[in-house]
Design an enzyme around this catalytic site. Structure first.
Site, PDB file in Angstrom:
ATOM      1  N   SER A  71       0.860  -1.190   0.000  1.00  0.00           N
ATOM      2  CA  SER A  71       0.000   0.000   0.000  1.00  0.00           C
ATOM      3  C   SER A  71       0.897   1.241   0.000  1.00  0.00           C
ATOM      4  O   SER A  71       2.086   1.155   0.338  1.00  0.00           O
ATOM      5  CB  SER A  71      -0.839  -0.013   1.278  1.00  0.00           C
ATOM      6  OG  SER A  71      -1.535   1.188   1.456  1.00  0.00           O
ATOM      7  N   TYR A 100      -1.607  -0.475  10.931  1.00  0.00           N
ATOM      8  CA  TYR A 100      -1.796  -0.873   9.527  1.00  0.00           C
ATOM      9  C   TYR A 100      -0.550  -0.511   8.711  1.00  0.00           C
ATOM     10  O   TYR A 100      -0.040  -1.337   7.940  1.00  0.00           O
ATOM     11  CB  TYR A 100      -3.049  -0.198   8.949  1.00  0.00           C
ATOM     12  CG  TYR A 100      -3.281  -0.553   7.498  1.00  0.00           C
ATOM     13  CD1 TYR A 100      -3.669  -1.844   7.126  1.00  0.00           C
ATOM     14  CD2 TYR A 100      -3.095   0.392   6.482  1.00  0.00           C
ATOM     15  CE1 TYR A 100      -3.857  -2.179   5.801  1.00  0.00           C
ATOM     16  CE2 TYR A 100      -3.289   0.059   5.149  1.00  0.00           C
ATOM     17  CZ  TYR A 100      -3.671  -1.230   4.813  1.00  0.00           C
ATOM     18  OH  TYR A 100      -3.852  -1.562   3.492  1.00  0.00           O
TER      19      TYR A 100
HETATM   20  P1  NAP Z   1     -11.227  -6.552   0.308  1.00  0.00           P
HETATM   21  O1  NAP Z   1     -12.100  -6.267  -0.839  1.00  0.00           O
HETATM   22  O2  NAP Z   1     -11.758  -6.412   1.699  1.00  0.00           O
HETATM   23  O3  NAP Z   1     -10.622  -8.041   0.123  1.00  0.00           O
HETATM   24  C1  NAP Z   1      -9.801  -8.590   1.086  1.00  0.00           C
HETATM   25  C2  NAP Z   1      -9.522 -10.028   0.715  1.00  0.00           C
HETATM   26  O4  NAP Z   1      -8.646 -10.599   1.704  1.00  0.00           O
HETATM   27  C3  NAP Z   1     -10.781 -10.867   0.671  1.00  0.00           C
HETATM   28  O5  NAP Z   1     -10.719 -11.762  -0.403  1.00  0.00           O
HETATM   29  C4  NAP Z   1     -10.734 -11.621   1.987  1.00  0.00           C
HETATM   30  O6  NAP Z   1     -11.327 -12.896   1.831  1.00  0.00           O
HETATM   31  C5  NAP Z   1      -9.236 -11.789   2.174  1.00  0.00           C
HETATM   32  N1  NAP Z   1      -8.874 -12.019   3.564  1.00  0.00           N
HETATM   33  C6  NAP Z   1      -8.928 -11.143   4.604  1.00  0.00           C
HETATM   34  N2  NAP Z   1      -8.582 -11.754   5.738  1.00  0.00           N
HETATM   35  C7  NAP Z   1      -8.290 -13.036   5.405  1.00  0.00           C
HETATM   36  C8  NAP Z   1      -7.868 -14.167   6.139  1.00  0.00           C
HETATM   37  N3  NAP Z   1      -7.655 -14.116   7.472  1.00  0.00           N
HETATM   38  N4  NAP Z   1      -7.670 -15.333   5.481  1.00  0.00           N
HETATM   39  C9  NAP Z   1      -7.886 -15.411   4.146  1.00  0.00           C
HETATM   40  N5  NAP Z   1      -8.272 -14.374   3.395  1.00  0.00           N
HETATM   41  C10 NAP Z   1      -8.477 -13.203   4.031  1.00  0.00           C
HETATM   42  O7  NAP Z   1      -9.918  -5.644   0.300  1.00  0.00           O
HETATM   43  P2  NAP Z   1      -8.939  -5.125  -0.866  1.00  0.00           P
HETATM   44  O8  NAP Z   1      -9.025  -3.655  -0.874  1.00  0.00           O
HETATM   45  O9  NAP Z   1      -9.147  -5.878  -2.117  1.00  0.00           O
HETATM   46  O10 NAP Z   1      -7.552  -5.501  -0.178  1.00  0.00           O
HETATM   47  C11 NAP Z   1      -6.618  -6.394  -0.754  1.00  0.00           C
HETATM   48  C12 NAP Z   1      -5.209  -5.967  -0.338  1.00  0.00           C
HETATM   49  O11 NAP Z   1      -4.975  -4.656  -0.834  1.00  0.00           O
HETATM   50  C13 NAP Z   1      -5.015  -5.891   1.176  1.00  0.00           C
HETATM   51  O12 NAP Z   1      -3.745  -6.435   1.494  1.00  0.00           O
HETATM   52  C14 NAP Z   1      -5.016  -4.403   1.471  1.00  0.00           C
HETATM   53  O13 NAP Z   1      -4.234  -4.074   2.588  1.00  0.00           O
HETATM   54  C15 NAP Z   1      -4.427  -3.853   0.180  1.00  0.00           C
HETATM   55  N6  NAP Z   1      -4.749  -2.452  -0.101  1.00  0.00           N
HETATM   56  C16 NAP Z   1      -6.040  -2.031  -0.093  1.00  0.00           C
HETATM   57  C17 NAP Z   1      -6.319  -0.693  -0.352  1.00  0.00           C
HETATM   58  C18 NAP Z   1      -7.712  -0.133  -0.329  1.00  0.00           C
HETATM   59  O14 NAP Z   1      -7.875   1.078  -0.154  1.00  0.00           O
HETATM   60  N7  NAP Z   1      -8.738  -0.950  -0.541  1.00  0.00           N
HETATM   61  C19 NAP Z   1      -5.269   0.195  -0.643  1.00  0.00           C
HETATM   62  C20 NAP Z   1      -3.963  -0.286  -0.663  1.00  0.00           C
HETATM   63  C21 NAP Z   1      -3.720  -1.621  -0.399  1.00  0.00           C
HETATM   64  P3  NAP Z   1     -12.306 -13.651   2.863  1.00  0.00           P
HETATM   65  O15 NAP Z   1     -12.932 -12.598   3.731  1.00  0.00           O
HETATM   66  O16 NAP Z   1     -13.266 -14.364   1.972  1.00  0.00           O
HETATM   67  O17 NAP Z   1     -11.388 -14.571   3.607  1.00  0.00           O
END
Ligand code: NAP
Length: 243
Positions: free
Chosen positions: A143, A156
């Protein structure tokens, strides 16, 4: 199907939603076989259907990415499916946005284990196979919170800096084996991420944040470099950002 990733096998953690799901579709559209892992089985099953409609193959491993057994199972299924593992996207993650004095030790453990321990475990079990192959790409979905510190996100940010440090060190450790390691560092993305633990649905919908498909494009770019080139880090921010 003629694609840039024909014959390649990718493991994607956190594939049931957001960036992981968009990345799975982007890699599958280029012909990769995808091993999808997350806890929500129904969402993964639906994504297998969507990937098959693109003419690619996918399998699911339902489990918690913090557990070593999930990583071991994903590697086993990937090898049964394709006999090799070409791409690992360590994407599973979560965020609880709180000031330090409001953050408890359980919340620290949940964030650190979900964002960093999961990436350690999957990488630990995938890399021996990539060393055997003398090839592979490992990406940490970090991120901009892994590049700059933001108020109200100290823990975070610590998890996301940890992912960048892990990637930088492994880039040096694994390059002699022909393995490319990089970090993708987006700013805010319109996903379910952190809704209820720091963001609201309305706030995300109304924001000018990146789309998950924007980030999937960066993941695809990092996975399709020519043999002699590697991407170490991609930083991304929305065009809507205030000047
Ligand atoms: P999201 O839509 O909430 O998706 C998160 C994913 O992670 C889901 O598939 C969830 O699957 C999985 N997950 C969470 N906890 C888990 C666990 N304990 N075991 C297995 N799977 C788990 O979020 P996203 O925005 O796509 O985030 C993906 C990545 O991008 C993260 O690492 C986040 O830090 C990073 N990121 C996000 C943003 C943002 O603003 N959205 C910005 C920069 C970076 P299940 O719940 O089905 O297990």
């Amino acid at each position: 199907m003629a694609g840039k990733l024909n014959g390649k096998v990718a493991i994607i953690t956190g594939a049931s939603a957001g960036i992981g799901k968009a990345s799975a579709l982007a890699l599958a559209a280029e012909g990769a076989t995808i091993i999808l892992t997350a806890r929500r089985a129904e969402r993964l099953e639906q994504l297998v259907n969507d990937i098959e409609k693109l003419g690619a193959r996918a399998a699911i491993v339902v489990g918690d990415a913090r557990e070593e057994t999930t990583a071991v199972e994903a590697v086993k299924i990937a090898l049964e499916f394709g006999g090799h593992i070409d791409i690992l996207l360590n994407n599973a993650g979560m965020g609880i946005y709180k000031n330090l004095v409001d953050t408890n030790a359980d919340e620290y453990d949940t964030m650190m284990d979900t964002n960093m321990r999961s990436g350690f475990l999957f990488t630990r079990h995938v890399v021996p196979q990539m060393i055997k192959q003398s090839s592979g790409t490992v990406l940490m979905l970090s991120s901009m919170a892994g590049v700059y510190g933001f108020a109200g996100e100290a823990v975070y940010c610590a998890t996301k800096f940890a992912q960048v440090g892990f990637a930088q060190a492994l880039d040096r450790e694994l390059r002699p084996h022909g393995i490319k390691v990089g970090a993708i560092c987006p700013g805010g993305v319109k996903t379910e991420f952190a809704i209820g633990t720091g963001r609201t649905e309305e706030g995300v919908a109304q924001s000018g944040m990146l789309e998950p498909e924007d980030v999937a494009g960066a993941v695809l770019l990092a996975c399709t470099q020519s043999a002699g080139s590697r991407i170490i880090e991609i930083q991304m921010r929305t065009m809507a950002e205030a000047l």
